[in-house]
Write a protein that holds these residues in place. Structure first.
Motif, PDB file in Angstrom:
ATOM      1  N   GLU A   9     -24.121 -18.103  -9.978  1.00 54.32           N
ATOM      2  CA  GLU A   9     -23.262 -17.099  -9.334  1.00 54.32           C
ATOM      3  C   GLU A   9     -21.869 -17.674  -9.069  1.00 54.32           C
ATOM      4  O   GLU A   9     -20.862 -16.991  -9.258  1.00 54.32           O
ATOM      5  CB  GLU A   9     -23.886 -16.606  -8.031  1.00 54.32           C
ATOM      6  N   LEU A  10     -21.825 -18.920  -8.618  1.00 52.76           N
ATOM      7  CA  LEU A  10     -20.537 -19.563  -8.367  1.00 52.76           C
ATOM      8  C   LEU A  10     -19.774 -19.743  -9.674  1.00 52.76           C
ATOM      9  O   LEU A  10     -18.571 -19.484  -9.750  1.00 52.76           O
ATOM     10  CB  LEU A  10     -20.739 -20.912  -7.668  1.00 52.76           C
ATOM     11  N   TYR A  11     -20.478 -20.174 -10.709  1.00 56.86           N
ATOM     12  CA  TYR A  11     -19.838 -20.362 -12.012  1.00 56.86           C
ATOM     13  C   TYR A  11     -19.248 -19.047 -12.521  1.00 56.86           C
ATOM     14  O   TYR A  11     -18.093 -18.989 -12.947  1.00 56.86           O
ATOM     15  CB  TYR A  11     -20.849 -20.925 -13.023  1.00 56.86           C
ATOM     16  N   GLU A  12     -20.050 -17.969 -12.477  1.00 59.31           N
ATOM     17  CA  GLU A  12     -19.576 -16.663 -12.936  1.00 59.31           C
ATOM     18  C   GLU A  12     -18.346 -16.225 -12.146  1.00 59.31           C
ATOM     19  O   GLU A  12     -17.361 -15.735 -12.716  1.00 59.31           O
ATOM     20  CB  GLU A  12     -20.685 -15.615 -12.804  1.00 59.31           C
ATOM     21  N   SER A  13     -18.394 -16.400 -10.836  1.00 55.34           N
ATOM     22  CA  SER A  13     -17.290 -15.995  -9.973  1.00 55.34           C
ATOM     23  C   SER A  13     -16.014 -16.764 -10.294  1.00 55.34           C
ATOM     24  O   SER A  13     -14.927 -16.188 -10.375  1.00 55.34           O
ATOM     25  CB  SER A  13     -17.669 -16.205  -8.507  1.00 55.34           C
ATOM     26  N   LEU A  14     -16.147 -18.075 -10.494  1.00 55.08           N
ATOM     27  CA  LEU A  14     -14.975 -18.900 -10.796  1.00 55.08           C
ATOM     28  C   LEU A  14     -14.347 -18.514 -12.139  1.00 55.08           C
ATOM     29  O   LEU A  14     -13.122 -18.450 -12.269  1.00 55.08           O
ATOM     30  CB  LEU A  14     -15.346 -20.385 -10.776  1.00 55.08           C
ATOM     31  N   VAL A  15     -15.194 -18.238 -13.132  1.00 55.37           N
ATOM     32  CA  VAL A  15     -14.674 -17.822 -14.443  1.00 55.37           C
ATOM     33  C   VAL A  15     -13.945 -16.486 -14.316  1.00 55.37           C
ATOM     34  O   VAL A  15     -12.842 -16.308 -14.843  1.00 55.37           O
ATOM     35  CB  VAL A  15     -15.806 -17.727 -15.489  1.00 55.37           C
ATOM     36  N   GLN A  16     -14.544 -15.538 -13.596  1.00 52.28           N
ATOM     37  CA  GLN A  16     -13.922 -14.228 -13.423  1.00 52.28           C
ATOM     38  C   GLN A  16     -12.603 -14.337 -12.663  1.00 52.28           C
ATOM     39  O   GLN A  16     -11.603 -13.701 -13.038  1.00 52.28           O
ATOM     40  CB  GLN A  16     -14.880 -13.281 -12.697  1.00 52.28           C
ATOM     41  N   TYR A  69     -25.110 -17.589 -30.364  1.00 51.27           N
ATOM     42  CA  TYR A  69     -24.290 -18.495 -29.562  1.00 51.27           C
ATOM     43  C   TYR A  69     -24.533 -19.927 -30.003  1.00 51.27           C
ATOM     44  O   TYR A  69     -25.591 -20.233 -30.550  1.00 51.27           O
ATOM     45  CB  TYR A  69     -24.619 -18.334 -28.071  1.00 51.27           C
ATOM     46  N   PRO A  70     -23.564 -20.826 -29.744  1.00 44.48           N
ATOM     47  CA  PRO A  70     -23.794 -22.244 -30.072  1.00 44.48           C
ATOM     48  C   PRO A  70     -25.018 -22.766 -29.324  1.00 44.48           C
ATOM     49  O   PRO A  70     -25.333 -22.296 -28.237  1.00 44.48           O
ATOM     50  CB  PRO A  70     -22.524 -22.943 -29.572  1.00 44.48           C
ATOM     51  N   SER A  71     -25.701 -23.729 -29.923  1.00 39.61           N
ATOM     52  CA  SER A  71     -26.917 -24.248 -29.301  1.00 39.61           C
ATOM     53  C   SER A  71     -26.616 -25.058 -28.035  1.00 39.61           C
ATOM     54  O   SER A  71     -27.449 -25.178 -27.168  1.00 39.61           O
ATOM     55  CB  SER A  71     -27.713 -25.094 -30.282  1.00 39.61           C
ATOM     56  N   GLU A  72     -25.426 -25.591 -27.955  1.00 42.17           N
ATOM     57  CA  GLU A  72     -25.034 -26.387 -26.779  1.00 42.17           C
ATOM     58  C   GLU A  72     -23.637 -25.954 -26.339  1.00 42.17           C
ATOM     59  O   GLU A  72     -22.791 -25.604 -27.153  1.00 42.17           O
ATOM     60  CB  GLU A  72     -25.022 -27.890 -27.095  1.00 42.17           C
ATOM     61  N   PHE A  73     -23.409 -26.026 -25.017  1.00 44.11           N
ATOM     62  CA  PHE A  73     -22.066 -25.743 -24.489  1.00 44.11           C
ATOM     63  C   PHE A  73     -21.185 -26.940 -24.785  1.00 44.11           C
ATOM     64  O   PHE A  73     -21.527 -28.069 -24.455  1.00 44.11           O
ATOM     65  CB  PHE A  73     -22.134 -25.483 -22.993  1.00 44.11           C
ATOM     66  N   LYS A  74     -20.062 -26.688 -25.428  1.00 42.69           N
ATOM     67  CA  LYS A  74     -19.137 -27.785 -25.767  1.00 42.69           C
ATOM     68  C   LYS A  74     -18.047 -27.857 -24.705  1.00 42.69           C
ATOM     69  O   LYS A  74     -17.374 -26.877 -24.437  1.00 42.69           O
ATOM     70  CB  LYS A  74     -18.529 -27.555 -27.146  1.00 42.69           C
ATOM     71  N   GLU A  75     -17.879 -29.035 -24.132  1.00 38.39           N
ATOM     72  CA  GLU A  75     -16.810 -29.253 -23.142  1.00 38.39           C
ATOM     73  C   GLU A  75     -15.465 -29.124 -23.853  1.00 38.39           C
ATOM     74  O   GLU A  75     -15.282 -29.615 -24.937  1.00 38.39           O
ATOM     75  CB  GLU A  75     -16.930 -30.651 -22.536  1.00 38.39           C
ATOM     76  N   GLU A  76     -14.528 -28.430 -23.184  1.00 37.06           N
ATOM     77  CA  GLU A  76     -13.186 -28.275 -23.776  1.00 37.06           C
ATOM     78  C   GLU A  76     -12.295 -29.423 -23.320  1.00 37.06           C
ATOM     79  O   GLU A  76     -12.452 -29.959 -22.284  1.00 37.06           O
ATOM     80  CB  GLU A  76     -12.587 -26.934 -23.351  1.00 37.06           C
ATOM     81  N   ASN A 129     -16.754 -15.735 -21.960  1.00 36.04           N
ATOM     82  CA  ASN A 129     -16.610 -17.110 -21.470  1.00 36.04           C
ATOM     83  C   ASN A 129     -17.834 -17.571 -20.675  1.00 36.04           C
ATOM     84  O   ASN A 129     -18.259 -18.720 -20.793  1.00 36.04           O
ATOM     85  CB  ASN A 129     -15.345 -17.235 -20.614  1.00 36.04           C
ATOM     86  N   ILE A 130     -18.370 -16.688 -19.861  1.00 30.73           N
ATOM     87  CA  ILE A 130     -19.570 -17.021 -19.075  1.00 30.73           C
ATOM     88  C   ILE A 130     -20.752 -17.247 -20.005  1.00 30.73           C
ATOM     89  O   ILE A 130     -21.501 -18.218 -19.861  1.00 30.73           O
ATOM     90  CB  ILE A 130     -19.876 -15.907 -18.047  1.00 30.73           C
ATOM     91  N   ASN A 131     -20.899 -16.353 -21.004  1.00 29.74           N
ATOM     92  CA  ASN A 131     -22.026 -16.466 -21.927  1.00 29.74           C
ATOM     93  C   ASN A 131     -21.976 -17.735 -22.769  1.00 29.74           C
ATOM     94  O   ASN A 131     -23.013 -18.291 -23.124  1.00 29.74           O
ATOM     95  CB  ASN A 131     -22.091 -15.247 -22.844  1.00 29.74           C
ATOM     96  N   LEU A 132     -20.770 -18.194 -23.097  1.00 31.94           N
ATOM     97  CA  LEU A 132     -20.652 -19.413 -23.903  1.00 31.94           C
ATOM     98  C   LEU A 132     -21.283 -20.622 -23.213  1.00 31.94           C
ATOM     99  O   LEU A 132     -21.706 -21.564 -23.876  1.00 31.94           O
ATOM    100  CB  LEU A 132     -19.180 -19.705 -24.210  1.00 31.94           C
ATOM    101  N   PHE A 133     -21.353 -20.571 -21.884  1.00 29.24           N
ATOM    102  CA  PHE A 133     -21.984 -21.668 -21.141  1.00 29.24           C
ATOM    103  C   PHE A 133     -23.426 -21.336 -20.762  1.00 29.24           C
ATOM    104  O   PHE A 133     -24.330 -22.143 -20.973  1.00 29.24           O
ATOM    105  CB  PHE A 133     -21.177 -21.978 -19.882  1.00 29.24           C
ATOM    106  N   ARG A 144     -27.679 -11.399 -19.366  1.00 34.02           N
ATOM    107  CA  ARG A 144     -26.401 -11.894 -19.865  1.00 34.02           C
ATOM    108  C   ARG A 144     -26.044 -11.258 -21.209  1.00 34.02           C
ATOM    109  O   ARG A 144     -24.882 -10.999 -21.490  1.00 34.02           O
ATOM    110  CB  ARG A 144     -26.447 -13.417 -20.030  1.00 34.02           C
ATOM    111  N   LEU A 145     -27.048 -11.013 -22.047  1.00 35.67           N
ATOM    112  CA  LEU A 145     -26.813 -10.478 -23.388  1.00 35.67           C
ATOM    113  C   LEU A 145     -26.901  -8.959 -23.443  1.00 35.67           C
ATOM    114  O   LEU A 145     -26.848  -8.375 -24.523  1.00 35.67           O
ATOM    115  CB  LEU A 145     -27.813 -11.103 -24.374  1.00 35.67           C
ATOM    116  N   ARG A 146     -27.079  -8.348 -22.289  1.00 33.47           N
ATOM    117  CA  ARG A 146     -27.122  -6.883 -22.156  1.00 33.47           C
ATOM    118  C   ARG A 146     -28.217  -6.249 -23.007  1.00 33.47           C
ATOM    119  O   ARG A 146     -27.985  -5.288 -23.741  1.00 33.47           O
ATOM    120  CB  ARG A 146     -25.763  -6.277 -22.487  1.00 33.47           C
ATOM    121  N   VAL A 147     -29.400  -6.826 -22.917  1.00 32.57           N
ATOM    122  CA  VAL A 147     -30.565  -6.246 -23.569  1.00 32.57           C
ATOM    123  C   VAL A 147     -31.351  -5.516 -22.481  1.00 32.57           C
ATOM    124  O   VAL A 147     -31.815  -6.140 -21.525  1.00 32.57           O
ATOM    125  CB  VAL A 147     -31.460  -7.324 -24.231  1.00 32.57           C
ATOM    126  N   ASN A 148     -31.475  -4.216 -22.624  1.00 30.93           N
ATOM    127  CA  ASN A 148     -32.149  -3.386 -21.623  1.00 30.93           C
ATOM    128  C   ASN A 148     -33.663  -3.558 -21.739  1.00 30.93           C
ATOM    129  O   ASN A 148     -34.271  -3.090 -22.698  1.00 30.93           O
ATOM    130  CB  ASN A 148     -31.753  -1.919 -21.812  1.00 30.93           C
TER     131      ASN A 148
END
Length: 198
Positions: free
Chosen positions: A48-55, A191-198, A119-123, A165-169
């Motif tokens: 939740e914190l991660y999503e909020s910070l990205v938004q 999606y990529p198999s791993e989150f890549k640090e930028e 951006n949230i989904n990429l992580f 996250r992927l909006r599958v009902n």
């Protein structure tokens, strides 16, 4: 007749105001309930914190872009010859300006929402999918009933998180939950198999 400099000036002010509102929305729109969820501790990290910070970051960037464009328009109003006019009544122009400000705000909100979600989904998607796969593998080797129940609960939990996250009902697949799992996994594989640090 309306002076072109007036049009640039008022449009610039409106775009700047919308940008300021957009930049502030990341904080203004946060409810106390959301803040509590963000302040809570989790086992590994707080999604939740991660999503909020990205938004908040994406809204601030979107707001800055609008403020920048609004400033450019206001600067143009100073450089344009004040005698140049456009064949539109000032009252109609102001009505059009109000409508366009609402449209600009709604389009900006939509674009920021789409960018933030991506951006949230990429992580989160690779992270949840990795946990899902780990629990599927652990279930194969589980022998104790408690361990089997725990792994199945974890699998369902991560499937639900991925589905959200992927909006599958999930309700759409009520009669056949396996199809829900297949659809979630199909989308997660995009999606990529791993989150890549930028």
């Amino acid at each position: 007749m309306t002076a072109l400099s007036f049009i640039f000036s008022t449009l610039g002010i409106i775009v700047t105001l919308v940008g300021s509102l957009e930049a502030a929305m990341g904080f203004i729109g946060t409810r106390n309930k959301d803040l509590f969820g963000q302040a809570s501790t989790y086992w590994s990290f707080n999604p939740e914190l991660y999503e909020s910070l990205v938004q908040q970051r994406d809204k601030t960037i979107g707001g800055f872009v609008l403020i920048f464009l609004g400033t450019i328009l206001q600067l143009l109003s100073v450089t344009v010859n004040g005698k140049i006019t456009v064949n539109i009544d000032r009252a109609y122009y102001l009505i059009l300006l109000i409508i366009s400000s609402i449209v600009i705000f709604l389009i900006t909100e939509l674009v920021i929402k789409l960018v933030s979600n991506r951006n949230i989904n990429l992580f989160l998607v690779p992270r949840y999918y990795k946990e899902y796969r780990a629990n599927v593998e652990a279930l194969k080797g589980a022998t104790e009933e408690i361990s089997i129940k725990s792994k199945k609960a974890n699998i369902e939990n991560y499937l639900n998180k991925l589905g959200k996250r992927l909006r599958v009902n999930k309700d759409k697949y009520f009669e056949d939950p396996n199809k829900f799992e297949v659809e979630v996994i199909r989308r997660a594989n995009n999606y990529p198999s791993e989150f890549k640090e930028e």
